[in-house]
Each structure stands twice: as structure tokens, then as C-alpha cells.
Write a protein that holds these residues in place. Structure first.
Motif, PDB file in Angstrom:
ATOM      1  N   ARG A 144       0.864  -1.183   0.000  1.00  0.00           N
ATOM      2  CA  ARG A 144       0.000   0.000   0.000  1.00  0.00           C
ATOM      3  C   ARG A 144       0.902   1.235   0.000  1.00  0.00           C
ATOM      4  N   VAL A 145       0.565   2.214  -0.831  1.00  0.00           N
ATOM      5  CA  VAL A 145       1.324   3.459  -0.913  1.00  0.00           C
ATOM      6  C   VAL A 145       0.526   4.559  -0.231  1.00  0.00           C
ATOM      7  N   TYR A 146       1.174   5.271   0.677  1.00  0.00           N
ATOM      8  CA  TYR A 146       0.563   6.380   1.406  1.00  0.00           C
ATOM      9  C   TYR A 146       1.216   7.690   0.994  1.00  0.00           C
ATOM     10  N   LEU A 147       0.444   8.756   1.038  1.00  0.00           N
ATOM     11  CA  LEU A 147       0.994  10.102   0.925  1.00  0.00           C
ATOM     12  C   LEU A 147       1.369  10.561   2.325  1.00  0.00           C
ATOM     13  N   GLY A 148       2.468  11.265   2.443  1.00  0.00           N
ATOM     14  CA  GLY A 148       2.897  11.810   3.725  1.00  0.00           C
ATOM     15  C   GLY A 148       3.560  13.153   3.490  1.00  0.00           C
ATOM     16  N   ALA A 149       4.029  13.762   4.555  1.00  0.00           N
ATOM     17  CA  ALA A 149       4.768  15.022   4.448  1.00  0.00           C
ATOM     18  C   ALA A 149       5.883  15.001   5.481  1.00  0.00           C
ATOM     19  N   TYR A 150       7.022  15.512   5.093  1.00  0.00           N
ATOM     20  CA  TYR A 150       8.143  15.588   6.019  1.00  0.00           C
ATOM     21  C   TYR A 150       7.862  16.672   7.046  1.00  0.00           C
ATOM     22  N   PRO A 151       8.017  16.351   8.332  1.00  0.00           N
ATOM     23  CA  PRO A 151       7.801  17.377   9.351  1.00  0.00           C
ATOM     24  C   PRO A 151       9.002  18.318   9.419  1.00  0.00           C
ATOM     25  N   THR A 152       8.705  19.576   9.583  1.00  0.00           N
ATOM     26  CA  THR A 152       9.758  20.560   9.824  1.00  0.00           C
ATOM     27  C   THR A 152       9.248  21.501  10.900  1.00  0.00           C
ATOM     28  N   GLU A 153      10.148  22.146  11.595  1.00  0.00           N
ATOM     29  CA  GLU A 153       9.734  23.053  12.662  1.00  0.00           C
ATOM     30  C   GLU A 153       9.318  24.411  12.121  1.00  0.00           C
ATOM     31  N   ALA A 154       9.960  24.865  11.056  1.00  0.00           N
ATOM     32  CA  ALA A 154       9.698  26.205  10.550  1.00  0.00           C
ATOM     33  C   ALA A 154       8.493  26.259   9.611  1.00  0.00           C
ATOM     34  N   GLU A 155       8.262  25.201   8.835  1.00  0.00           N
ATOM     35  CA  GLU A 155       7.187  25.222   7.843  1.00  0.00           C
ATOM     36  C   GLU A 155       6.752  23.787   7.557  1.00  0.00           C
ATOM     37  N   VAL A 156       5.748  23.660   6.756  1.00  0.00           N
ATOM     38  CA  VAL A 156       5.290  22.336   6.352  1.00  0.00           C
ATOM     39  C   VAL A 156       6.292  21.761   5.361  1.00  0.00           C
ATOM     40  N   GLY A 157       6.666  20.503   5.546  1.00  0.00           N
ATOM     41  CA  GLY A 157       7.650  19.875   4.670  1.00  0.00           C
ATOM     42  C   GLY A 157       7.052  19.408   3.357  1.00  0.00           C
ATOM     43  N   TYR A 158       7.922  19.024   2.448  1.00  0.00           N
ATOM     44  CA  TYR A 158       7.497  18.515   1.154  1.00  0.00           C
ATOM     45  C   TYR A 158       6.663  17.240   1.310  1.00  0.00           C
ATOM     46  N   THR A 159       5.739  17.061   0.373  1.00  0.00           N
ATOM     47  CA  THR A 159       4.974  15.824   0.304  1.00  0.00           C
ATOM     48  C   THR A 159       5.913  14.690  -0.072  1.00  0.00           C
ATOM     49  N   THR A 160       5.670  13.511   0.494  1.00  0.00           N
ATOM     50  CA  THR A 160       6.424  12.318   0.142  1.00  0.00           C
ATOM     51  C   THR A 160       5.445  11.165  -0.021  1.00  0.00           C
ATOM     52  N   MET A 161       5.916  10.063  -0.482  1.00  0.00           N
ATOM     53  CA  MET A 161       5.130   8.842  -0.566  1.00  0.00           C
ATOM     54  C   MET A 161       5.934   7.740   0.089  1.00  0.00           C
ATOM     55  N   PHE A 162       5.252   6.892   0.839  1.00  0.00           N
ATOM     56  CA  PHE A 162       5.917   5.737   1.434  1.00  0.00           C
ATOM     57  C   PHE A 162       5.022   4.529   1.268  1.00  0.00           C
ATOM     58  N   MET A 163       5.637   3.370   1.297  1.00  0.00           N
ATOM     59  CA  MET A 163       4.861   2.147   1.107  1.00  0.00           C
ATOM     60  C   MET A 163       5.079   1.193   2.262  1.00  0.00           C
ATOM     61  N   VAL A 164       4.043   0.415   2.531  1.00  0.00           N
ATOM     62  CA  VAL A 164       4.088  -0.600   3.577  1.00  0.00           C
ATOM     63  C   VAL A 164       3.522  -1.901   3.014  1.00  0.00           C
ATOM     64  N   PRO A 165       4.015  -3.026   3.510  1.00  0.00           N
ATOM     65  CA  PRO A 165       3.475  -4.297   3.038  1.00  0.00           C
ATOM     66  C   PRO A 165       2.079  -4.529   3.608  1.00  0.00           C
ATOM     67  N   THR A 166       1.265  -5.250   2.858  1.00  0.00           N
ATOM     68  CA  THR A 166      -0.067  -5.632   3.327  1.00  0.00           C
ATOM     69  C   THR A 166      -0.172  -7.148   3.282  1.00  0.00           C
ATOM     70  N   GLY A 167      -1.086  -7.668   4.081  1.00  0.00           N
ATOM     71  CA  GLY A 167      -1.286  -9.111   4.076  1.00  0.00           C
ATOM     72  C   GLY A 167      -2.222  -9.541   5.173  1.00  0.00           C
ATOM     73  N   VAL A 168      -2.255 -10.833   5.398  1.00  0.00           N
ATOM     74  CA  VAL A 168      -3.107 -11.416   6.425  1.00  0.00           C
ATOM     75  C   VAL A 168      -2.239 -12.183   7.415  1.00  0.00           C
ATOM     76  N   GLU A 169      -2.681 -12.154   8.650  1.00  0.00           N
ATOM     77  CA  GLU A 169      -1.956 -12.868   9.702  1.00  0.00           C
ATOM     78  C   GLU A 169      -2.179 -14.359   9.538  1.00  0.00           C
ATOM     79  N   ASN A 170      -1.120 -15.124   9.715  1.00  0.00           N
ATOM     80  CA  ASN A 170      -1.203 -16.584   9.607  1.00  0.00           C
ATOM     81  C   ASN A 170      -1.737 -17.149  10.918  1.00  0.00           C
ATOM     82  N   ILE A 171      -3.041 -17.292  10.989  1.00  0.00           N
ATOM     83  CA  ILE A 171      -3.652 -17.883  12.165  1.00  0.00           C
ATOM     84  C   ILE A 171      -4.422 -19.112  11.733  1.00  0.00           C
TER      85      ILE A 171
END
Length: 167
Positions: free
Chosen positions: A102-129
Motif C-alpha cells: 500500500r502506498v501512502y501520501l505523507g509530508a516531512y515534518p519541519t519546525e519552521a514550515e510544512v515539509g514537502y509531500t512524500t510517498m511511502f509504502m508498507v506491506p499488506t497481508g493477512v496474519e497466519n492464524i
């Protein structure tokens, strides 16, 4: 003679079983066929999606960050391949079966202003139960939840950051 016939029959059955149940065993040089993934789009469709985002991008840039914001992210092919292998291995270690990313939109935090937009991805799946009834598993929607492992960020921005598709 009877033992020889049984031996030959056993070899034939074993060869057939190996052929049908292990088609890739021992054949490291076999090329896997290229399969087009679901969701492919044409360059024209990509341009349409990119242009439809322009009003949102302008709103973010003009109202929130007060400067042109990032529009894209880039990862090397090697990083993508390595991440997918890493995430699948980590998912197994955490007791999950990885079924996607899954790809998410995010933004880099900065103290002085809002940071640039970024994208990050995380794995998805189901728990083996252990499931008492496999029909429940078959009714789950495709694409599992986020796996609580490591995500991937660090993709390079567009050049320049507010550049539209194609670059």
C-alpha cells in the motif's frame, strides 16, 4: 521379474508425480513468463490522472505550504526489488502472508514550515492464524491490512519537485 516390473512401475509413477507436482524443481534457468499486472494504464490515462490532481496540488501549494510542493517520488529498480524481498521475508517472520503493498501520501515534518509531500509504502497481508473453517478465509476481501513491519520511504522527488507527468 515381478520385482523388476514393480521397480519400473514405481519409477514411472515417481517421474510423473515429480513432473506434475514440482514443475520448477531443479530448473533454475527457466524463465518465468511475463504477466501484465492488473491496473495497467496508458500514458494518456496517466496524463489525465495527473491533470486531475492539479487543482488539489495548487490548493496545497498556494494555501498550505506557500511554495510549489512535491508531485512524485522515485525509487530505483534495485531498491524496489530489494524492498519487496525484504518485506516478504519480514512479513513471514512476523507471522503474516504478504499479499501486496500500500502506498501512502505523507509530508516531512519541519519546525519552521510544512515539509514537502512524500510517498511511502508498507506491506499488506493477512496474519497466519489457524482457521477452523476455510470458508471464512475465502470470504475475506482481496488485499489484507497493513503489516506492522518496516515501510519504505526515501524515494527521490521529481525534478523539479512540482513537475507534472511525464518528467
Amino acid at each position: 521379474m515381478k520385482n523388476f516390473s514393480l521397480l519400473v512401475l514405481g519409477i514411472i509413477i515417481g517421474a510423473l508425480a515429480t513432473y506434475f507436482f514440482c514443475p520448477m524443481c531443479g530448473d533454475d534457468n527457466t524463465e518465468v513468463g511475463i504477466v501484465a499486472p492488473k491496473g495497467l494504464i496508458t500514458p494518456e490515462e496517466a496524463k489525465t490522472l495527473d491533470q486531475a490532481f492539479n487543482s488539489r496540488h495548487a490548493l496545497i501549494s498556494d494555501s498550505i505550504v506557500k511554495r510549489p510542493d512535491n508531485r512524485s517520488a522515485w525509487w530505483s529498480l534495485e531498491d524496489m526489488k530489494n524492498y519487496l524481498k525484504y518485506a516478504e521475508n519480514e512479513s513471514k517472520e512476523l507471522g503474516y502472508t504478504m499479499d501486496g503493498v500500500r502506498v501512502y501520501l505523507g509530508a516531512y515534518p519541519t519546525e519552521a514550515e510544512v515539509g514537502y509531500t512524500t510517498m511511502f509504502m508498507v506491506p499488506t497481508g493477512v496474519e497466519n492464524i489457524s482457521q477452523g473453517n476455510s470458508s471464512l478465509f475465502n470470504m475475506l476481501p482481496p488485499g489484507g491490512g497493513d503489516i506492522p513491519g518496516g515501510g519504505l520511504n526515501g524515494g527521490g522527488p521529481g525534478m523539479p519537485p512540482p513537475a507534472n507527468y511525464p518528467q
